[in-house]
Design a protein around this motif. Structure first.
Motif, mmCIF file in Angstrom:
data_model
loop_
_atom_site.group_PDB
_atom_site.id
_atom_site.type_symbol
_atom_site.label_atom_id
_atom_site.label_comp_id
_atom_site.label_asym_id
_atom_site.label_seq_id
_atom_site.Cartn_x
_atom_site.Cartn_y
_atom_site.Cartn_z
ATOM 1 N N TYR A 3 -51.495 151.204 -34.646
ATOM 2 C CA TYR A 3 -50.759 152.443 -34.406
ATOM 3 C C TYR A 3 -50.741 152.724 -32.911
ATOM 4 N N CYS A 10 -45.488 152.947 -26.632
ATOM 5 C CA CYS A 10 -44.834 152.177 -27.681
ATOM 6 C C CYS A 10 -44.837 150.709 -27.258
ATOM 7 N N GLY A 42 -43.766 152.065 -32.798
ATOM 8 C CA GLY A 42 -43.175 153.273 -32.242
ATOM 9 C C GLY A 42 -44.160 154.417 -32.205
ATOM 10 N N ASN A 43 -43.632 155.623 -32.077
ATOM 11 C CA ASN A 43 -44.475 156.822 -32.082
ATOM 12 C C ASN A 43 -43.653 158.009 -32.571
ATOM 13 N N LYS A 44 -44.288 159.159 -32.667
ATOM 14 C CA LYS A 44 -43.635 160.326 -33.252
ATOM 15 C C LYS A 44 -42.435 160.805 -32.442
ATOM 16 N N GLU A 103 -39.609 158.558 -33.277
ATOM 17 C CA GLU A 103 -39.152 158.827 -34.643
ATOM 18 C C GLU A 103 -38.256 160.066 -34.680
ATOM 19 N N LYS A 135 -34.935 159.212 -34.042
ATOM 20 C CA LYS A 135 -34.473 158.217 -35.009
ATOM 21 C C LYS A 135 -34.448 156.815 -34.416
ATOM 22 N N ASN A 150 -36.767 153.665 -34.596
ATOM 23 C CA ASN A 150 -37.829 153.198 -35.476
ATOM 24 C C ASN A 150 -38.121 151.719 -35.276
ATOM 25 N N ASP A 162 -35.654 148.467 -34.647
ATOM 26 C CA ASP A 162 -34.438 148.778 -33.903
ATOM 27 C C ASP A 162 -34.357 147.950 -32.623
ATOM 28 N N SER A 187 -42.507 156.165 -23.996
ATOM 29 C CA SER A 187 -41.333 156.510 -24.801
ATOM 30 C C SER A 187 -40.091 156.717 -23.941
ATOM 31 N N LYS A 219 -30.516 152.768 -27.621
ATOM 32 C CA LYS A 219 -30.715 152.251 -28.969
ATOM 33 C C LYS A 219 -29.443 151.522 -29.374
#
Length: 208
Positions: free
Chosen positions: A108, A114, A140-142, A145, A148, A150, A153, A177, A183
């Motif tokens: 995690y 990330c 990834g991380n919150k 997320e 969007k 993830n 990607d 991040s 993306k």
């Protein structure tokens, strides 16, 4: 014994990883304490900080900044520990020096970090094995997320933002991040690039 603001950690194995195994042979790949690429980035959490409540628990395996266990020579040529050294095999580690943690054989990301897997280059006119500034989000991380973005990607990241690590025998880049700026969507025919040397060292399967 707890530190107010820092984790207390110890190396998982030796402080340096100076050998790799190729077949049934061991090869020495480093003989200098000042080479950051051979510093062990894997640690075990001995104590968590008093001032902060984090997801990381005592006994977790973490991936950290290479300077924590690093040694150096001072102006007189004397060998010195890093400023993170506490005593014996224990070290202080601040929150921003922890990038990834393992629990129950799952990795995690920690904080705003990330990890991105590089992808193979599809350009036949270059010697580069991987595409520049493009990769597949691995961990990834919150905050990602919420945007969007993830794992899986295809993303683009800023120049000079990535730091190379090997996790479970796979080469990945660590970044923040906000270093991810594009993306492209979910990967289609893109193939992750993982050089053969990444699965030959002691950094393989540290979480198992």
């Amino acid at each position: 014994m707890k530190c107010v603001f820092d984790f207390i950690i110890k190396p998982l194995g030796n402080r340096y990883e100076n050998e790799v195994t190729v077949g049934d042979k061991k090869l020495i790949i480093n003989s200098s304490i000042e080479s950051f690429k051979s510093v062990n980035n894997f640690a075990v959490v001995v104590e968590t900080p008093l001032a902060y409540k984090t997801e990381i628990q005592k006994g977790d395996i973490v991936i950290i900044h290479h300077n924590v266990f690093r040694e150096f020579y001072d102006m007189r040529g004397q060998r010195k520990n890093s400023r993170s050294f506490f005593k014996e095999d224990l070290y202080f580690c601040s929150l921003d020096q922890v990038y990834l943690y393992n629990r129950n054989n799952n990795w995690y990301s920690f904080g705003d970090r990330c990890f991105v897997s590089p992808i193979k280059s599809n350009n036949d006119y270059t010697l580069d094995k991987e595409q520049s500034l493009i990769g597949i989000l691995k961990y990834g991380n919150k905050s990602l997320e919420a945007l969007k973005i993830n794992p899986g990607d295809l993303i683009g990241f800023t120049p000079n933002s990535e730091w190379e690590f090997v996790v479970e025998g796979v080469k990945v880049y660590c970044m923040k991040s906000n270093d991810i700026v594009i993306k492209y969507g979910h990967k289609e025919n893109e193939e992750e690039y993982n050089p053969s040397w990444s699965s030959s060292g002691r950094r393989v399967n540290k979480g198992s």
